[in-house]
Design a protein around this motif. Structure first.
Motif, PDB file in Angstrom:
ATOM      1  N   ILE A 130       0.819  -1.216   0.000  1.00 48.27           N
ATOM      2  CA  ILE A 130       0.000   0.000   0.000  1.00 48.27           C
ATOM      3  C   ILE A 130       0.852   1.266   0.000  1.00 48.27           C
ATOM      4  CG2 ILE A 130      -1.700   1.311   1.355  1.00 48.27           C
ATOM      5  CD1 ILE A 130      -2.841  -1.110  -0.113  1.00 48.27           C
ATOM      6  N   MET A 131       2.085   1.160   0.485  1.00 49.33           N
ATOM      7  CA  MET A 131       2.933   2.333   0.671  1.00 49.33           C
ATOM      8  C   MET A 131       3.145   3.188  -0.599  1.00 49.33           C
ATOM      9  SD  MET A 131       6.537   2.406   2.746  1.00 49.33           S
ATOM     10  CE  MET A 131       5.777   1.597   4.146  1.00 49.33           C
ATOM     11  N   PRO A 132       3.399   2.602  -1.788  1.00 48.59           N
ATOM     12  CA  PRO A 132       3.679   3.437  -2.970  1.00 48.59           C
ATOM     13  C   PRO A 132       2.592   4.445  -3.307  1.00 48.59           C
ATOM     14  CG  PRO A 132       4.291   1.163  -3.405  1.00 48.59           C
ATOM     15  CD  PRO A 132       3.568   1.162  -2.091  1.00 48.59           C
ATOM     16  N   ILE A 133       1.323   4.034  -3.229  1.00 46.82           N
ATOM     17  CA  ILE A 133       0.254   4.971  -3.607  1.00 46.82           C
ATOM     18  C   ILE A 133       0.025   6.028  -2.531  1.00 46.82           C
ATOM     19  CG2 ILE A 133      -0.956   3.446  -5.216  1.00 46.82           C
ATOM     20  CD1 ILE A 133      -2.845   2.693  -2.923  1.00 46.82           C
ATOM     21  N   ILE A 134       0.268   5.688  -1.278  1.00 41.57           N
ATOM     22  CA  ILE A 134       0.079   6.670  -0.198  1.00 41.57           C
ATOM     23  C   ILE A 134       1.206   7.695  -0.209  1.00 41.57           C
ATOM     24  CG2 ILE A 134      -0.139   7.003   2.287  1.00 41.57           C
ATOM     25  CD1 ILE A 134      -2.533   5.617   0.998  1.00 41.57           C
ATOM     26  N   ILE A 135       2.415   7.248  -0.472  1.00 41.61           N
ATOM     27  CA  ILE A 135       3.554   8.179  -0.547  1.00 41.61           C
ATOM     28  C   ILE A 135       3.311   9.227  -1.623  1.00 41.61           C
ATOM     29  CG2 ILE A 135       5.985   8.376  -1.226  1.00 41.61           C
ATOM     30  CD1 ILE A 135       6.495   5.737   0.215  1.00 41.61           C
TER      31      ILE A 135
END
Length: 312
Positions: free
Chosen positions: A154-159
């Motif tokens: 999930i981290m890539p889209i939230i960053i």
């Protein structure tokens, strides 16, 4: 990349057109929230306190209960803030953090259900080696793996949300932050943020479901090979609670997806209601299912609530 210099907070939304009824709507939601906290909290306490429940099956159940508590505690403050106090403003950093935890925990829930299927698979297909295969260390590694997979995916889209400029309306469509809501407000190329979640859903949630489905085909094949009808029923009965939780989770996932894809002309309140069902129904039902269908949990609950009486 675009550095986000916008300082205006996002505005959360309760039930549009029903603002006067927000206080009344909050009552059943509060009841559900409290029920979820009590139900899952009780499960966690029982599994920690009762040594007869210190088995892989119940460790995975504890992971499921902790995940459900996490989802509830992540959404509850902003939902009740909007409905009770009309507190709609939410800062970007808080919003992105909430979205991260909501989406991560959804992937975690899918992964825990897969781990529970693996537990049932080993217990029925290879019962003599069950405890030697699913050691405490192995269970811990599986739990860490499930959490790491979800968190990193999930981290890539939230960053990327931190870098987008937001020049459209700052009004979100729910009382909590979701990635798909936030990117609609971005004034930038959001192609990656639109496509990547689809890949994650297909690569993880759908794949998890398929593996669970095929594991139960193999479980059923093994059970049908048991000569004794009583033993067959006993083996299948150990899987009933897990199957019910799978159905609850994936039926709500399919329902929410169906509404978003094919219910574009449906009233907005239908979309909002379906989102609440998705986030609240599985955490509410999972403790109920295991309390009804699992004798060890039933016995633990009876002991827990009879303890004060026995002391008296």
């Amino acid at each position: 990349m675009w550095l986000n210099t916008t300082v205006s907070p996002f505005l959360l939304t309760g039930f549009p057109g029903m603002e006067k009824a927000h206080h009344w709507i909050s009552i059943p939601l509060l009841v559900v929230y409290v029920s979820i906290i009590l139900g899952n909290g009780t499960l966690l306490f029982l599994i920690k306190d009762d040594h007869s429940l210190h088995e892989p099956m119940y460790y995975f159940l504890a992971m499921l209960a902790a995940t459900d508590l996490g989802v509830t505690l992540t959404t509850m403050p902003t939902v009740l803030g909007v409905l009770w106090l009309n507190h709609r403003e939410i800062g970007h950093q808080v919003c992105f953090s909430q979205a991260y935890f909501i989406h991560t925990l959804s992937i975690v829930e899918s992964g825990v259900l897969l781990a529970m299927a693996y537990d049932r698979f080993i217990a029925i297909r290879n019962p003599l080696r069950y405890t030697s295969i699913l050691t405490n260390t192995k269970v811990m590694k599986i739990g860490i793996g499930v959490l790491t997979r979800a968190g990193l995916s999930i981290m890539p889209i939230i960053i990327r949300l931190h870098w987008f400029p937001y020049c459209h309306s700052h009004v979100l469509s729910h009382a909590f932050c979701l990635h798909q809501d936030v990117i609609k407000l971005a004034c930038a190329d959001i192609t990656f943020n639109r496509l990547y979640p689809v890949v994650v859903v297909f690569a993880m949630v759908l794949l998890d479901f398929l593996i669970i489905f095929f594991s139960y085909i193999l479980i059923l094949k093994t059970v049908m090979g048991i000569a004794s009808g009583e033993e067959r029923a006993k083996a299948l009965n150990t899987c009933v609670s897990h199957i019910c939780c799978i159905l609850v989770f994936y039926v709500t996932v399919v329902g929410l997806t169906f509404i978003h894809r094919f219910g574009k002309h449906a009233p907005h309140v239908v979309h909002i209601t379906m989102s609440y069902i998705y986030f609240l129904f599985p955490p509410f039902m999972n403790p109920v299912i295991y309390s009804i269908k699992t004798k060890q949990i039933q016995s633990g609950i009876v002991r827990l609530f009879s303890l004060p009486n026995s002391r008296a």
